[in-house]
Design a protein around this motif. Structure first.
Motif, PDB file in Angstrom:
ATOM      1  N   LEU A  63     -38.949  14.097   4.424  1.00  0.00           N
ATOM      2  CA  LEU A  63     -38.701  12.901   3.623  1.00  0.00           C
ATOM      3  C   LEU A  63     -39.838  12.636   2.641  1.00  0.00           C
ATOM      4  O   LEU A  63     -39.602  12.294   1.481  1.00  0.00           O
ATOM      5  N   SER A  64     -41.080  12.806   3.114  1.00  0.00           N
ATOM      6  CA  SER A  64     -42.215  12.584   2.210  1.00  0.00           C
ATOM      7  C   SER A  64     -42.282  13.669   1.141  1.00  0.00           C
ATOM      8  O   SER A  64     -42.679  13.408   0.001  1.00  0.00           O
ATOM      9  N   CYS A  66     -39.609  15.171  -0.119  1.00  0.00           N
ATOM     10  CA  CYS A  66     -38.547  14.792  -1.051  1.00  0.00           C
ATOM     11  C   CYS A  66     -39.029  13.681  -1.991  1.00  0.00           C
ATOM     12  O   CYS A  66     -38.788  13.724  -3.199  1.00  0.00           O
ATOM     13  N   ARG A  67     -39.737  12.716  -1.434  1.00  0.00           N
ATOM     14  CA  ARG A  67     -40.252  11.603  -2.232  1.00  0.00           C
ATOM     15  C   ARG A  67     -41.215  12.119  -3.315  1.00  0.00           C
ATOM     16  O   ARG A  67     -41.153  11.702  -4.469  1.00  0.00           O
ATOM     17  N   ARG A  70     -39.353  14.048  -6.135  1.00  0.00           N
ATOM     18  CA  ARG A  70     -38.584  13.222  -7.063  1.00  0.00           C
ATOM     19  C   ARG A  70     -39.455  12.502  -8.098  1.00  0.00           C
ATOM     20  O   ARG A  70     -38.941  11.960  -9.062  1.00  0.00           O
ATOM     21  N   LYS A  71     -40.756  12.522  -7.895  1.00  0.00           N
ATOM     22  CA  LYS A  71     -41.654  11.933  -8.892  1.00  0.00           C
ATOM     23  C   LYS A  71     -41.764  12.824 -10.129  1.00  0.00           C
ATOM     24  O   LYS A  71     -42.133  12.359 -11.205  1.00  0.00           O
ATOM     25  N   PHE A  91     -31.132   6.603   3.938  1.00  0.00           N
ATOM     26  CA  PHE A  91     -32.538   6.636   3.515  1.00  0.00           C
ATOM     27  C   PHE A  91     -32.836   7.934   2.768  1.00  0.00           C
ATOM     28  O   PHE A  91     -33.521   7.931   1.744  1.00  0.00           O
ATOM     29  N   GLU A  94     -31.387   7.695  -0.624  1.00  0.00           N
ATOM     30  CA  GLU A  94     -32.185   6.773  -1.444  1.00  0.00           C
ATOM     31  C   GLU A  94     -33.432   7.466  -1.990  1.00  0.00           C
ATOM     32  O   GLU A  94     -33.881   7.189  -3.104  1.00  0.00           O
ATOM     33  N   LEU A  95     -33.986   8.380  -1.203  1.00  0.00           N
ATOM     34  CA  LEU A  95     -35.182   9.109  -1.636  1.00  0.00           C
ATOM     35  C   LEU A  95     -34.861  10.187  -2.673  1.00  0.00           C
ATOM     36  O   LEU A  95     -35.747  10.687  -3.338  1.00  0.00           O
ATOM     37  N   SER A 151     -33.010   7.997 -10.453  1.00  0.00           N
ATOM     38  CA  SER A 151     -33.057   8.770  -9.209  1.00  0.00           C
ATOM     39  C   SER A 151     -31.910   9.778  -9.252  1.00  0.00           C
ATOM     40  O   SER A 151     -30.963   9.627 -10.033  1.00  0.00           O
TER      41      SER A 151
END
Length: 222
Positions: A63-64, A66-67, A70-71, A91, A94-95, A151
């Motif tokens: 998850l981190s 992926c976050r 996406r930046k 969640f 959303e990420l 996103s």
């Protein structure tokens, strides 16, 4: 789908080998990472067309990763996890995840999803509507030539609405097409993303019209 490189990030060697074997048969090149930190390092050095991220990994979880991705990137992401709760799936979306596959999984189905996801990205073309340009090759959106930060799900939602411009779409239709048929989320997920999308679109947000008690329609100005 030859000449495409897929990165598999999973701390279980058995899982990585299982997926790798199937992808190699499909003609893909495959890279492997045993944790999220290594996955990010590989993507800094190598050209990767799609990444499969296990949610639970040491050092840095999926998850981190992926976050962080996406930046700076719209690379397709498939989350692979033992968690099947709806809130966990929501969640991940959303990420910015494009797909969510729960363990145990069928390697054939996973491969089919990868093929479909990459095929869809390859066959799409640019869409232009009232100064709103969707460059489907780079998955970028521009308003009057100015780039717009969306996103991945907001992008998919806008792209789907524009492709069906003038059509009344139910919330269920939108959920099925943008979040896939196997996602059993609340229809309010659609409303939440529509509201965020309108806010980011600014004056162009009025192009996304609400059909009371039914759904939404992308209406091109005359």
């Amino acid at each position: 789908m030859q000449n495409k490189t897929i990165l598999i990030a999973d701390d279980e060697l058995r899982i990585r080998k299982l997926i790798t074997d199937f992808l190699l048969r499909e003609g893909y090149s495959v890279l492997e990472a045993e944790n999220g930190r290594v996955a990010l390092e590989i993507m800094e050095k190598e050209k990767v067309d799609l990444v499969i991220l296990d949610v639970m990994m040491p050092e840095q979880d999926g998850l981190s990763v992926c976050r962080e991705l996406r930046k700076k990137s719209s690379i397709p992401v498939i989350m692979l996890t033992a968690k099947s709760e709806e809130i966990d799936q929501l969640f991940a979306f959303e990420l910015g995840a494009d797909e969510y596959v729960t363990k145990p999984f069928s390697p054939k189905i996973l491969t089919a999803r990868i093929n479909a996801l990459l095929r869809r990205l390859e066959t799409e073309t640019s869409i232009n509507a009232n100064g709103l340009l969707v460059d489907t090759g780079s998955r970028q959106v521009f308003i009057d030539s100015q780039p717009l930060e969306l996103s991945p799900k907001e992008y998919d939602l806008l792209s789907y609405l524009i492709k069906n411009k003038g059509k009344a779409l139910t919330r269920q239709q939108i959920l099925n097409q943008v979040w896939n048929y196997d996602y059993f989320g609340d229809l309010r997920t659609v409303d939440t993303h529509i509201n965020r999308l309108r806010t980011k679109l600014g004056e162009k947000g009025s192009l996304v019209q609400t059909i009371r008690g039914y759904g939404y329609r992308f209406e091109v100005e005359k």
